[in-house]
Write a protein that holds these residues in place. Structure first.
Motif, PDB file in Angstrom:
ATOM      1  N   THR A   1       0.825  -1.212   0.000  1.00 52.02           N
ATOM      2  CA  THR A   1       0.000   0.000   0.000  1.00 52.02           C
ATOM      3  C   THR A   1       0.859   1.262   0.000  1.00 52.02           C
ATOM      4  O   THR A   1       0.329   2.365   0.064  1.00 52.02           O
ATOM      5  N   ARG A   2       2.179   1.085  -0.064  1.00 51.03           N
ATOM      6  CA  ARG A   2       3.088   2.225  -0.205  1.00 51.03           C
ATOM      7  C   ARG A   2       4.329   1.748  -0.948  1.00 51.03           C
ATOM      8  O   ARG A   2       4.593   0.546  -1.046  1.00 51.03           O
ATOM      9  N   ASP A   3       5.086   2.672  -1.472  1.00 48.05           N
ATOM     10  CA  ASP A   3       6.305   2.324  -2.194  1.00 48.05           C
ATOM     11  C   ASP A   3       7.367   1.797  -1.232  1.00 48.05           C
ATOM     12  O   ASP A   3       7.379   2.128  -0.035  1.00 48.05           O
ATOM     13  N   GLY A   4       8.261   0.986  -1.788  1.00 49.22           N
ATOM     14  CA  GLY A   4       9.445   0.585  -1.037  1.00 49.22           C
ATOM     15  C   GLY A   4       9.281  -0.645  -0.170  1.00 49.22           C
ATOM     16  O   GLY A   4      10.152  -0.923   0.670  1.00 49.22           O
ATOM     17  N   ILE A   5       8.214  -1.408  -0.331  1.00 50.53           N
ATOM     18  CA  ILE A   5       8.051  -2.647   0.436  1.00 50.53           C
ATOM     19  C   ILE A   5       8.943  -3.718  -0.195  1.00 50.53           C
ATOM     20  O   ILE A   5       8.899  -3.955  -1.402  1.00 50.53           O
ATOM     21  N   VAL A   6       9.733  -4.376   0.637  1.00 48.53           N
ATOM     22  CA  VAL A   6      10.694  -5.372   0.151  1.00 48.53           C
ATOM     23  C   VAL A   6      10.119  -6.768   0.356  1.00 48.53           C
ATOM     24  O   VAL A   6       9.651  -7.108   1.449  1.00 48.53           O
ATOM     25  N   PHE A   7      10.165  -7.582  -0.707  1.00 48.04           N
ATOM     26  CA  PHE A   7       9.605  -8.935  -0.665  1.00 48.04           C
ATOM     27  C   PHE A   7      10.678  -9.977  -0.953  1.00 48.04           C
ATOM     28  O   PHE A   7      11.509  -9.809  -1.855  1.00 48.04           O
ATOM     29  N   SER A   8      10.646 -11.061  -0.185  1.00 44.43           N
ATOM     30  CA  SER A   8      11.453 -12.251  -0.458  1.00 44.43           C
ATOM     31  C   SER A   8      10.579 -13.467  -0.179  1.00 44.43           C
ATOM     32  O   SER A   8       9.570 -13.381   0.529  1.00 44.43           O
TER      33      SER A   8
ATOM     34  N   ARG B   1      14.620  -9.968  -2.285  1.00 41.58           N
ATOM     35  CA  ARG B   1      14.757  -8.507  -2.280  1.00 41.58           C
ATOM     36  C   ARG B   1      14.084  -7.846  -3.485  1.00 41.58           C
ATOM     37  O   ARG B   1      14.644  -6.958  -4.125  1.00 41.58           O
ATOM     38  N   ILE B   2      12.848  -8.231  -3.782  1.00 41.06           N
ATOM     39  CA  ILE B   2      12.051  -7.529  -4.791  1.00 41.06           C
ATOM     40  C   ILE B   2      11.413  -6.311  -4.128  1.00 41.06           C
ATOM     41  O   ILE B   2      10.749  -6.446  -3.095  1.00 41.06           O
ATOM     42  N   VAL B   3      11.621  -5.137  -4.691  1.00 41.88           N
ATOM     43  CA  VAL B   3      11.094  -3.905  -4.107  1.00 41.88           C
ATOM     44  C   VAL B   3       9.777  -3.562  -4.799  1.00 41.88           C
ATOM     45  O   VAL B   3       9.740  -3.308  -6.013  1.00 41.88           O
ATOM     46  N   LEU B   4       8.682  -3.548  -4.031  1.00 44.69           N
ATOM     47  CA  LEU B   4       7.340  -3.317  -4.567  1.00 44.69           C
ATOM     48  C   LEU B   4       6.958  -1.848  -4.449  1.00 44.69           C
ATOM     49  O   LEU B   4       7.250  -1.196  -3.428  1.00 44.69           O
ATOM     50  N   SER B   5       6.278  -1.358  -5.457  1.00 44.28           N
ATOM     51  CA  SER B   5       5.659  -0.034  -5.388  1.00 44.28           C
ATOM     52  C   SER B   5       4.215  -0.191  -4.930  1.00 44.28           C
ATOM     53  O   SER B   5       3.653  -1.289  -4.960  1.00 44.28           O
ATOM     54  N   ALA B   6       3.620   0.902  -4.493  1.00 42.46           N
ATOM     55  CA  ALA B   6       2.230   0.853  -4.042  1.00 42.46           C
ATOM     56  C   ALA B   6       1.337   0.294  -5.137  1.00 42.46           C
ATOM     57  O   ALA B   6       1.438   0.690  -6.303  1.00 42.46           O
TER      58      ALA B   6
END
Length: 583
Positions: A461-468, A510-515
């Motif tokens: 729901t916001r930019d910069g969320i990191v997913f693994s 380390r995939i960086v998600l945008s909102a």
């Protein structure tokens, strides 16, 4: 209970064993109710146990089977650090390291507390919590592509976390400082110490009621009874040696499948589980420390030969485990071990296969999804902007049996955690649950079909969320049995804000998600059992009506058309009298 009646009485053994289990269950309730992290308070990713002064397991609560490895290792590490006669009332120890402290991976932190009576140690209370982050190269501290344990966060040998009743705040601060969520680490560690204090109170009540000599005699009897009972179960099996095999999609790096082979040998009352034919240690984080391998073997033997057997050290004496050095199941330091739970579940698949020829035909069961896929999201909390790390393991389809379809959306084998409810997830984190559903048609076809996997899609729901994530079963599905079909394979999709979709490998990092961007994980289904053509049309009708099967499916057009006809007739009957006929 007195000495004359305590020896080898199965009824008294059951009563005493349940009394010990009640201590651990109450400790577990304390740990879950008092913790701060969602991974412990909501998902119950934790375990507790009680050991005697020699470090023998007296009882383990019914939490996470894999945690037994870290619990046993933690007690032995504490005993190696300080001789039992030099421990002081109010001491407590903390550790996590797979090589220096018998742990299984770094996020599982054990706290061990000696319990005293009349000035000497009589028991140890131990608990473990899976901490969502202990540092390392990625949020969550686990990446399938980690090559060494140095990438997996803070390594803790056995050290004091309390001395003579006083917390060692410098140790707690050191652990917390190495986490991306220091506040949670600090609070949950203190809860773990307090949980063992609850165990102290309950054990004191038991000793006050029975007297310590009677408790110690009863425990010796319980361990002897458990050993003897399992030995008899083994003796009832036909002698012989049987091989079970499974495989991992890769060793953490795409392109190299990893075979797992285990031989089970029965000779009279002797049971040997031999991993000599399992391959060398993995390049990535799929390795399994010996404590975790032993815990997996103990779970499988108990589940297959005597599910009601008391969980204590008595059963361990009846099993010999052979682990080759520098192997997947006994790696050399500093091999990474973070994703060991996936490998342990595949070891369980191989062991279930090896035992299959030894068991009655009516206990046949096809493979379940047999992995522990995990997703990790990290970013700032919506309330205060402080960092969060959200971890969740996701269930899948269970294997079919002779008398039932596989269970839908369940955890398998070495884990036993809950899901995180969507309401709690969205309240705590900058995340939104897009979909949480069964994966249609993912169960293997058969007379009895496999259970369905889970689709879990979560958006930032916001930019910069990191997913693994770490998963498996993307290359091969759960095999069926006796003509049953393979369960659907896992897959993971990255859905971008512009609508584009990208299929990910099983272990993205380390995939960086945008909102507005999301990750969709689909977990595998279970294998089917028996000829799909023999599946009753009424069962197919239920599955079609419930949306569990596509209109075009693996059961064949003739059988499917009969099922669709049943659905039509059922709906007509419901329209006529307002009653459903069960479809």
């Amino acid at each position: 209970m007195n000495e004359a009646t305590a020896l080898h009485d199965p009824i008294l053994m059951e009563v005493f064993s349940n009394r010990l289990l009640s201590v651990t269950e109450e400790m577990g309730h304390t740990l879950v109710r008092s913790s701060f992290s969602t991974n412990i308070k909501e998902r119950k990713d934790c375990s507790v146990a009680l050991f005697d002064a020699e470090g023998r397991l007296a009882a383990q609560a019914a939490h996470v089977p894999l945690h037994l490895g870290s619990l046993m290792g933690g007690v032995q590490a504490a005993l190696a650090l300080v001789p039992v006669e030099d421990m002081v009332e109010g001491d407590a120890f903390v550790c996590n390291d797979p090589y220096a402290a018998g742990g299984t991976h770094t996020p599982d932190i054990s706290v061990v507390t000696p319990l005293f009576h009349d000035g000497r140690v009589c028991f140890f209370a131990a608990n473990i919590g899976h901490h969502a982050d202990v540092g390392g190269s990625v949020p969550g501290s686990i990446s399938g592509q980690s090559r060494t344990i140095y990438e997996e966060g803070l390594r803790i040998p056995a050290v004091h976390i309390a001395r003579a009743g006083a917390l060692e705040h410098d140790v707690i601060d050191l652990i917390a400082l190495n986490s991306r969520d220091a506040v949670e680490r600090r609070l949950d560690l203190q809860v773990q110490v307090a949980t063992n204090e609850r165990g102290r109170e309950l054990v004191a009540d038991l000793i006050h009621e029975m007297g310590l000599p009677a408790v110690e005699r009863a425990l010796d009897d319980l361990l002897a009874y458990t050993h003897r009972r399992l030995a008899r179960r083994v003796a009832a099996l036909p002698d012989g040696r049987h091989l079970g095999e499974a495989s991992l999609d890769d060793d953490g790096f795409v392109g190299r499948a990893v075979p797992i082979a285990v031989e089970v040998e029965v000779s009279g009352e002797d049971l040997t589980v031999d991993f000599t034919r399992t391959g060398a240690q993995a390049r990535g984080a799929m390795n399994v420390a010996p404590s975790a391998t032993h815990a997996t073997v103990y779970y499988c033997v108990k589940a297959l030969l005597d599910p009601d057997l008391a969980p204590n050290s008595g059963m361990f004496r009846a099993i010999r485990v052979v682990l080759p050095p520098a192997s997947l199941v006994n790696p050399d330091a500093p091999a990474a071990c973070g994703a060991r739970s996936i490998t342990c579940n595949k070891i369980a698949r191989a062991l279930f296969r090896a035992f299959a020829p030894l068991l009655p035909a009516e206990r046949a069961m096809s493979a379940g999804h047999d992995i522990v896929p995990a997703i990790v999201y990290s970013g700032p909390r919506p309330a205060d902007g402080e960092p969060f790390v959200y971890l969740e393991t996701v269930g899948g389809g269970g294997g079919a049996t002779l008398d039932a379809d596989g269970m839908e959306a369940v955890q398998m084998h070495m884990t036993n955690t809950s899901n995180l409810p969507a309401e709690a997830l969205e309240h705590e984190y900058c995340l939104r649950v897009v979909e949480y559903a069964l994966v249609e048609d993912s169960g293997g076809a058969g007379t009895r079909r496999g259970g369905l996997g889970i689709a879990r899609e979560i958006a930032a729901t916001r930019d910069g969320i990191v997913f693994s994530a770490r998963s498996d079963g993307h290359e091969t599905g759960a095999p069926g049995l006796d003509g049953g079909g393979e369960g659907a394979r896992a897959r993971m999709l990255y859905r971008r804000r512009n609508g584009a979709e990208e299929e990910l490998s099983s272990k993205p990092s380390r995939i960086v998600l945008s909102a507005g961007e999301s990750i969709r994980m689909e977990t595998p289904g279970g294998g089917g059992l028996g000829d799909p053509g023999a599946r009753p049309a009424a069962a197919l009708a239920r599955d079609l009506a419930d949306g569990k099967l596509h209109e075009t499916n693996a059961y064949g057009e003739v059988l499917a058309s009969r099922a669709r006809d049943l659905i039509k007739r059922a709906r007509l009957a419901q329209d006529e009298d307002g009653q459903s006929d069960g479809f």
